[in-house]
Scaffold this motif. Structure first.
Motif, PDB file in Angstrom:
ATOM      1  N   LYS A  51      -4.132  -0.930  54.512  1.00  0.00           N
ATOM      2  CA  LYS A  51      -5.129  -1.475  55.447  1.00  0.00           C
ATOM      3  C   LYS A  51      -5.740  -0.426  56.360  1.00  0.00           C
ATOM      4  O   LYS A  51      -6.872  -0.578  56.812  1.00  0.00           O
ATOM      5  CB  LYS A  51      -4.503  -2.577  56.304  1.00  0.00           C
ATOM      6  N   GLY A  52      -5.004   0.651  56.635  1.00  0.00           N
ATOM      7  CA  GLY A  52      -5.517   1.693  57.528  1.00  0.00           C
ATOM      8  C   GLY A  52      -6.665   2.492  56.939  1.00  0.00           C
ATOM      9  O   GLY A  52      -7.470   3.057  57.659  1.00  0.00           O
ATOM     10  N   GLY A  53      -6.718   2.582  55.619  1.00  0.00           N
ATOM     11  CA  GLY A  53      -7.827   3.267  54.969  1.00  0.00           C
ATOM     12  C   GLY A  53      -7.663   4.762  54.784  1.00  0.00           C
ATOM     13  O   GLY A  53      -8.626   5.454  54.450  1.00  0.00           O
ATOM     14  N   PHE A  79      -0.655  10.002  57.940  1.00  0.00           N
ATOM     15  CA  PHE A  79      -0.997   9.827  59.348  1.00  0.00           C
ATOM     16  C   PHE A  79      -2.131  10.767  59.730  1.00  0.00           C
ATOM     17  O   PHE A  79      -3.078  10.394  60.419  1.00  0.00           O
ATOM     18  CB  PHE A  79       0.208  10.114  60.247  1.00  0.00           C
ATOM     19  N   ASN A  80      -2.040  12.018  59.277  1.00  0.00           N
ATOM     20  CA  ASN A  80      -3.083  12.977  59.635  1.00  0.00           C
ATOM     21  C   ASN A  80      -4.414  12.627  58.986  1.00  0.00           C
ATOM     22  O   ASN A  80      -5.467  12.737  59.614  1.00  0.00           O
ATOM     23  CB  ASN A  80      -2.683  14.400  59.246  1.00  0.00           C
ATOM     24  N   GLN A  84      -7.607  12.050  61.331  1.00  0.00           N
ATOM     25  CA  GLN A  84      -8.804  12.898  61.241  1.00  0.00           C
ATOM     26  C   GLN A  84     -10.047  12.076  60.914  1.00  0.00           C
ATOM     27  O   GLN A  84     -11.125  12.332  61.438  1.00  0.00           O
ATOM     28  CB  GLN A  84      -8.606  14.007  60.201  1.00  0.00           C
ATOM     29  N   ASN A  85      -9.888  11.089  60.050  1.00  0.00           N
ATOM     30  CA  ASN A  85     -11.051  10.299  59.623  1.00  0.00           C
ATOM     31  C   ASN A  85     -11.474   9.219  60.611  1.00  0.00           C
ATOM     32  O   ASN A  85     -12.627   8.796  60.593  1.00  0.00           O
ATOM     33  CB  ASN A  85     -10.780   9.687  58.249  1.00  0.00           C
ATOM     34  N   TYR A 115      -8.549  19.017  59.054  1.00  0.00           N
ATOM     35  CA  TYR A 115      -8.846  18.953  60.494  1.00  0.00           C
ATOM     36  C   TYR A 115     -10.350  18.786  60.614  1.00  0.00           C
ATOM     37  O   TYR A 115     -11.113  19.559  60.042  1.00  0.00           O
ATOM     38  CB  TYR A 115      -8.406  20.232  61.227  1.00  0.00           C
ATOM     39  N   PHE A 116     -10.777  17.748  61.330  1.00  0.00           N
ATOM     40  CA  PHE A 116     -12.182  17.530  61.596  1.00  0.00           C
ATOM     41  C   PHE A 116     -12.389  17.560  63.099  1.00  0.00           C
ATOM     42  O   PHE A 116     -11.738  16.811  63.818  1.00  0.00           O
ATOM     43  CB  PHE A 116     -12.658  16.162  61.066  1.00  0.00           C
TER      44      PHE A 116
END
Length: 117
Positions: A51-53, A79-80, A84-85, A115-116
């Motif tokens: 569900k988090g995508g 998680f990362n 980031q998204n 990393y964004f």
């Protein structure tokens, strides 16, 4: 007194070599908290990849982030990816207390953590 000056110099040196973004903020990644039990990490990992995508394709078998094949490592990647998204869209690095922010790039071998800014 010389010890105090040395400590100040070392602190300033450390801060000067830390990677910073052009806007002056430190780069941040989201990883699993090592104190969180695997059962809780698995629940958060399942949510992030479902569900988090989060894009969890790189932690699948024969992909660059499959090894080490642990719940902690797979959760950290998921998680990362989620963080980031979605950090600029209200997403966080909380995962019911199962995650934490780090300013040390968790990438290893061929597994690159995005990393964004």
């Amino acid at each position: 007194m010389p010890n105090v000056l040395l400590m100040i110099f070392l602190a300033l040196l450390f801060l000067s070599i830390m990677p910073q973004n052009s806007d002056g903020e430190f780069e941040q990644w989201c990883v699993a908290d090592v104190q969180t039990p695997d059962e809780e990490l698995q629940v958060a990992l399942d949510w992030a990849c479902g569900k988090g995508g989060a894009n969890c394709s790189k932690i699948q078998v024969n992909q660059p982030c499959y090894f080490p094949n642990t719940v902690k490592d797979h959760a950290s990647y998921a998680f990362n990816n989620y963080f980031q998204n979605f950090k600029h869209k209200g997403g966080s690095c909380y995962f019911k207390g199962a995650a934490m922010i780090t300013e040390l790039d968790p990438s290893h071998n061929s597994c690159l953590y995005e990393y964004f800014p």
